[in-house]
Motif scaffolding. Structure first.
Motif, PDB file in Angstrom:
ATOM      1  N   VAL A  33       1.537  37.311  40.961  1.00  0.00           N
ATOM      2  CA  VAL A  33       1.272  36.635  39.693  1.00  0.00           C
ATOM      3  C   VAL A  33       1.992  35.284  39.649  1.00  0.00           C
ATOM      4  N   ASP A  34       1.715  34.500  38.618  1.00  0.00           N
ATOM      5  CA  ASP A  34       2.279  33.150  38.549  1.00  0.00           C
ATOM      6  C   ASP A  34       3.609  33.083  37.799  1.00  0.00           C
ATOM      7  N   VAL A  35       4.221  34.243  37.531  1.00  0.00           N
ATOM      8  CA  VAL A  35       5.550  34.295  36.925  1.00  0.00           C
ATOM      9  C   VAL A  35       6.438  35.203  37.774  1.00  0.00           C
ATOM     10  N   PRO A  89       7.119  33.704  42.063  1.00  0.00           N
ATOM     11  CA  PRO A  89       5.678  33.804  42.329  1.00  0.00           C
ATOM     12  C   PRO A  89       5.358  33.498  43.793  1.00  0.00           C
ATOM     13  N   GLY A  90       4.526  34.328  44.388  1.00  0.00           N
ATOM     14  CA  GLY A  90       4.097  34.126  45.765  1.00  0.00           C
ATOM     15  C   GLY A  90       5.095  34.545  46.824  1.00  0.00           C
ATOM     16  N   ARG A 120       7.565  41.787  34.309  1.00  0.00           N
ATOM     17  CA  ARG A 120       7.219  40.360  34.280  1.00  0.00           C
ATOM     18  C   ARG A 120       8.291  39.613  33.502  1.00  0.00           C
TER      19      ARG A 120
END
Length: 172
Positions: A33-35, A89-90, A120
């Protein structure tokens, strides 16, 4: 259907082992996800006869060491890895550990299975992935639960461990 927020992978350093060997496992938790993900808890259920080696645990994110706390259940088969580290993220949290394959391990296929839970960072929603598993073939090797005894059974009247004249054999 929505994609999982984290991808969880369990792999072993070998496909087959024998009793008495050490097996190395790698748990890879990738943040999709981006967080950031935080409060990561990974739980791994080991096959019967596999003994977790606590001193072997190493963890890192992008090559940087991460503090991780393993806890072992009373029966020794469930290992929980807890960390305060945040997975950006990633990025991927890699946890590597070893187990000793005891003579109690069951011949055939040994499967361990793992799940991961986290939170999250933006909204404190829980995330979960798994179970995933790794299958390892256990060969009998030299430590086997099967065997053949060759020799004689007799009444050792003088307790010297050798059959003497007058010490009869035991039938069947």
């Amino acid at each position: 259907r929505r994609a999982a927020p984290a991808r969880w992978d369990c792999s072993g350093a070998r496909a087959a082992a024998q009793k008495g060997d050490t097996a190395i496992y790698r748990l890879a938790i990738r943040n999709l996800v981006d967080v950031a993900l935080e409060d990561i808890v990974a739980t791994d259920v080991l096959p019967f006869g596999f003994q977790f080696l606590p001193a072997s645990v190493r963890a890192h994110i992008n090559g940087a060491p991460v503090a991780i706390t393993p806890q072992v259940s009373q029966d020794g088969l469930t290992v929980t890895f807890d960390t305060a580290a945040v997975i950006p993220p990633g990025e991927t949290l890699n946890i590597v550990y070893a187990t000793y394959i005891s003579p109690d391990a069951v011949r055939g296929s040994a499967r361990n299975s793992a799940v991961v839970n986290g939170v999250r960072a933006d909204n404190s929603f829980g995330v979960k992935d798994g179970p995933v598993s790794h299958l390892m073939r256990l060969d009998p090797g030299i430590l086997s639960d099967c065997g053949t005894l060759i020799g004689r059974v007799f009444v050792d009247k003088n307790f010297d461990g050798e059959q003497q004249p007058g010490e009869p054999g035991v039938p069947n």
